[in-house]
Scaffold this motif. Structure first.
Motif, PDB file in Angstrom:
ATOM      1  N   PRO A 139      -3.018 -40.055 -39.916  1.00 19.27           N
ATOM      2  CA  PRO A 139      -3.032 -38.592 -40.072  1.00 19.27           C
ATOM      3  C   PRO A 139      -2.691 -37.850 -38.788  1.00 19.27           C
ATOM      4  CG  PRO A 139      -4.899 -39.563 -41.218  1.00 19.27           C
ATOM      5  CD  PRO A 139      -4.242 -40.687 -40.467  1.00 19.27           C
ATOM      6  N   THR A 140      -3.223 -38.298 -37.666  1.00 16.26           N
ATOM      7  CA  THR A 140      -2.934 -37.625 -36.403  1.00 16.26           C
ATOM      8  C   THR A 140      -1.458 -37.744 -36.036  1.00 16.26           C
ATOM      9  OG1 THR A 140      -5.173 -38.080 -35.624  1.00 16.26           O
ATOM     10  CG2 THR A 140      -3.545 -37.464 -33.972  1.00 16.26           C
ATOM     11  N   SER A 141      -0.900 -38.931 -36.200  1.00 16.06           N
ATOM     12  CA  SER A 141       0.518 -39.138 -35.882  1.00 16.06           C
ATOM     13  C   SER A 141       1.411 -38.310 -36.791  1.00 16.06           C
ATOM     14  CB  SER A 141       0.867 -40.624 -36.012  1.00 16.06           C
ATOM     15  OG  SER A 141       0.071 -41.410 -35.154  1.00 16.06           O
ATOM     16  N   SER A 142       1.060 -38.237 -38.068  1.00 16.87           N
ATOM     17  CA  SER A 142       1.837 -37.437 -39.010  1.00 16.87           C
ATOM     18  C   SER A 142       1.788 -35.959 -38.647  1.00 16.87           C
ATOM     19  CB  SER A 142       1.303 -37.644 -40.426  1.00 16.87           C
ATOM     20  OG  SER A 142       2.048 -36.900 -41.365  1.00 16.87           O
ATOM     21  N   ALA A 143       0.603 -35.487 -38.249  1.00 13.40           N
ATOM     22  CA  ALA A 143       0.468 -34.076 -37.854  1.00 13.40           C
ATOM     23  C   ALA A 143       1.265 -33.776 -36.592  1.00 13.40           C
ATOM     24  CB  ALA A 143      -1.004 -33.743 -37.648  1.00 13.40           C
ATOM     25  N   VAL A 144       1.219 -34.688 -35.621  1.00 10.08           N
ATOM     26  CA  VAL A 144       1.974 -34.492 -34.376  1.00 10.08           C
ATOM     27  C   VAL A 144       3.480 -34.464 -34.661  1.00 10.08           C
ATOM     28  CG1 VAL A 144       2.583 -35.563 -32.176  1.00 10.08           C
ATOM     29  CG2 VAL A 144       0.196 -35.450 -32.883  1.00 10.08           C
ATOM     30  N   LEU A 145       3.944 -35.349 -35.530  1.00  9.32           N
ATOM     31  CA  LEU A 145       5.359 -35.374 -35.885  1.00  9.32           C
ATOM     32  C   LEU A 145       5.784 -34.060 -36.530  1.00  9.32           C
ATOM     33  CD1 LEU A 145       8.051 -36.862 -36.205  1.00  9.32           C
ATOM     34  CD2 LEU A 145       7.173 -37.817 -38.358  1.00  9.32           C
ATOM     35  N   MET A 146       4.942 -33.554 -37.414  1.00  7.73           N
ATOM     36  CA  MET A 146       5.251 -32.286 -38.078  1.00  7.73           C
ATOM     37  C   MET A 146       5.292 -31.145 -37.070  1.00  7.73           C
ATOM     38  SD  MET A 146       5.942 -31.153 -41.087  1.00  7.73           S
ATOM     39  CE  MET A 146       6.112 -29.554 -41.871  1.00  7.73           C
ATOM     40  N   GLU A 147       4.359 -31.140 -36.121  1.00  8.87           N
ATOM     41  CA  GLU A 147       4.336 -30.080 -35.113  1.00  8.87           C
ATOM     42  C   GLU A 147       5.565 -30.161 -34.214  1.00  8.87           C
ATOM     43  OE1 GLU A 147       2.000 -27.519 -34.861  1.00  8.87           O
ATOM     44  OE2 GLU A 147       1.587 -28.327 -36.841  1.00  8.87           O
ATOM     45  N   LEU A 148       5.976 -31.363 -33.840  1.00 14.33           N
ATOM     46  CA  LEU A 148       7.148 -31.518 -32.989  1.00 14.33           C
ATOM     47  C   LEU A 148       8.403 -31.008 -33.695  1.00 14.33           C
ATOM     48  CD1 LEU A 148       6.542 -35.015 -31.337  1.00 14.33           C
ATOM     49  CD2 LEU A 148       6.470 -32.766 -30.233  1.00 14.33           C
ATOM     50  N   LEU A 149       8.551 -31.379 -34.953  1.00 15.13           N
ATOM     51  CA  LEU A 149       9.710 -30.903 -35.714  1.00 15.13           C
ATOM     52  C   LEU A 149       9.701 -29.382 -35.844  1.00 15.13           C
ATOM     53  CD1 LEU A 149       9.858 -33.577 -38.583  1.00 15.13           C
ATOM     54  CD2 LEU A 149      11.395 -33.369 -36.610  1.00 15.13           C
ATOM     55  N   SER A 150       8.532 -28.815 -36.067  1.00 14.96           N
ATOM     56  CA  SER A 150       8.426 -27.366 -36.186  1.00 14.96           C
ATOM     57  C   SER A 150       8.724 -26.673 -34.854  1.00 14.96           C
ATOM     58  CB  SER A 150       7.026 -26.979 -36.681  1.00 14.96           C
ATOM     59  OG  SER A 150       6.794 -27.466 -37.983  1.00 14.96           O
TER      60      SER A 150
END
Length: 357
Positions: free
Chosen positions: A11-22
């Protein structure tokens, strides 16, 4: 289907990936805003491009739609960046496919097809159809149960995402529903008269947007501003974090509004909304965000859509008037030197003085 691969990560990695893309999408949006900025900033912009990009991205993150999208892990910034690239790329069919795919993820980007329709960009429209149909086919193939549930029932129910008349909903549909609830407090604002009024508002918005749009791609500020305004106004639900297009809408609106007093008035009324956000303002004033009779709720939820709607109508009227005017007489590309004019005039026997006709 788009978010499903994120389940393979923690979950943390997925959230970080989403934030980076955003964040990357935010930087791209800021770069395009800088490119479309008035020419008087061109010298500073060209001499310090990276400073302007960092400053523009930071200012973008200060807008409520942007920071709330980042905080909630929403996909609005990514979709806006993809749609912006699609509208400005020279590969029109590819751009249309990208917008069609975005429409398969979230229906509202399909309204950007109005820009291509006005400009008779048939390759873009064909690409949109292929991208949207492809997204539906992929969904039916990979997620058949969920796809049938969505397209069979949920897609046609605006309330699936929450209360339509909630203060965070800044669409024309929400404005009309809140007005209906104010007139008749016992109703939920979903009667037949409300539906007819919303249908009329959507029709007027689309027609006004079509008339206000430029007929070619030479005016990207107007194309992006009008296209985004129509998309957000006609959507049944446009949450405040959907308005990540607000910088482009503001730049287009500044070219339509000629009165400095009106600009200042709109700035004073809308700046708290686009920075703090409607929900935090309601909380600060102790207002109930679900109360359609609250003046605070009306201010934070209806000011921007009504202002954008009025600006759109004004731009459409201006465009119609300009096209109704007779064409101006052609002006020669060059004139003979002034000395030749003087010699020619003097040969007729008249005395020519400086500044005379």
């Amino acid at each position: 289907m788009v978010f499903a691969p994120g389940a393979l990560l923690r979950p943390t990695s997925s959230a970080v990936l989403m934030e980076l893309l955003s964040c990357v999408a935010t930087a791209y949006l800021a770069s395009r805003v800088i490119d479309l900025a008035p020419r008087r900033f061109a010298h500073i912009r060209n001499s310090h491009p990276w400073c302007f990009l960092v400053l523009g991205t930071a200012l973008m993150c200060g807008l409520n739609p942007v920071w709330e999208t980042l905080a909630k892990g929403q996909i609005n910034l990514i979709l806006a960046a993809v749609c912006l690239f699609a509208l400005t790329t020279d590969r029109r069919f590819t751009g249309g496919v990208l917008v069609g795919l975005c429409g398969g993820i979230k229906l509202t980007p399909l309204a950007l097809g109005l820009v291509a329709l006005r400009q008779r960009d048939w390759r873009f429209i064909l690409g949109m159809g292929c991208g949207f149909a492809g997204s539906i086919a992929a969904g039916l193939l990979l997620l058949p149960v969920e796809s049938r549930l969505y397209w069979g029932r949920l897609a046609w129910d605006p309330a699936r995402t929450g209360e339509v008349s909630f203060a965070a909903n800044t669409s024309l549909n929400a404005v009309i529903r809140r007005l209906a609830q104010m007139i008749s407090p016992a109703s939920d604002g979903s009667g037949t008269a409300t539906t007819i009024a919303w249908g009329a508002a959507v029709t007027i918005t689309v027609i006004a947007g079509f008339l206000a749009l430029p007929r070619d791609r030479a005016r990207p500020t107007a194309s992006l501003g009008v296209g985004a305004a129509v998309m957000l106004l006609i959507s049944p639900v446009s949450w405040n974090h959907h308005w990540v297009w607000i910088p482009f809408i503001a730049m287009w609106a500044s070219t339509v509004i000629r009165s400095r007093a009106i600009r200042w008035l709109l700035g004073i009324l809308t700046l708290p909304i686009v920075t703090v956000g409607p929900l935090l303002i309601c909380r600060a004033f102790g207002a109930d965000a679900h109360d359609p009779q609250s003046l605070v709720v009306w201010w934070v939820s209806s000011t921007i859509p009504l202002a954008v709607f009025a600006i759109l109508l004004s731009d459409a009227v201006r465009a119609v008037r300009e096209r109704a005017l007779p064409p101006s007489p052609s002006v020669p590309d060059s004139y003979p030197p002034r000395s030749d004019l003087l010699v020619h005039a003097g040969s007729t026997g008249g005395n020519v003085t400086e500044g005379s006709a």
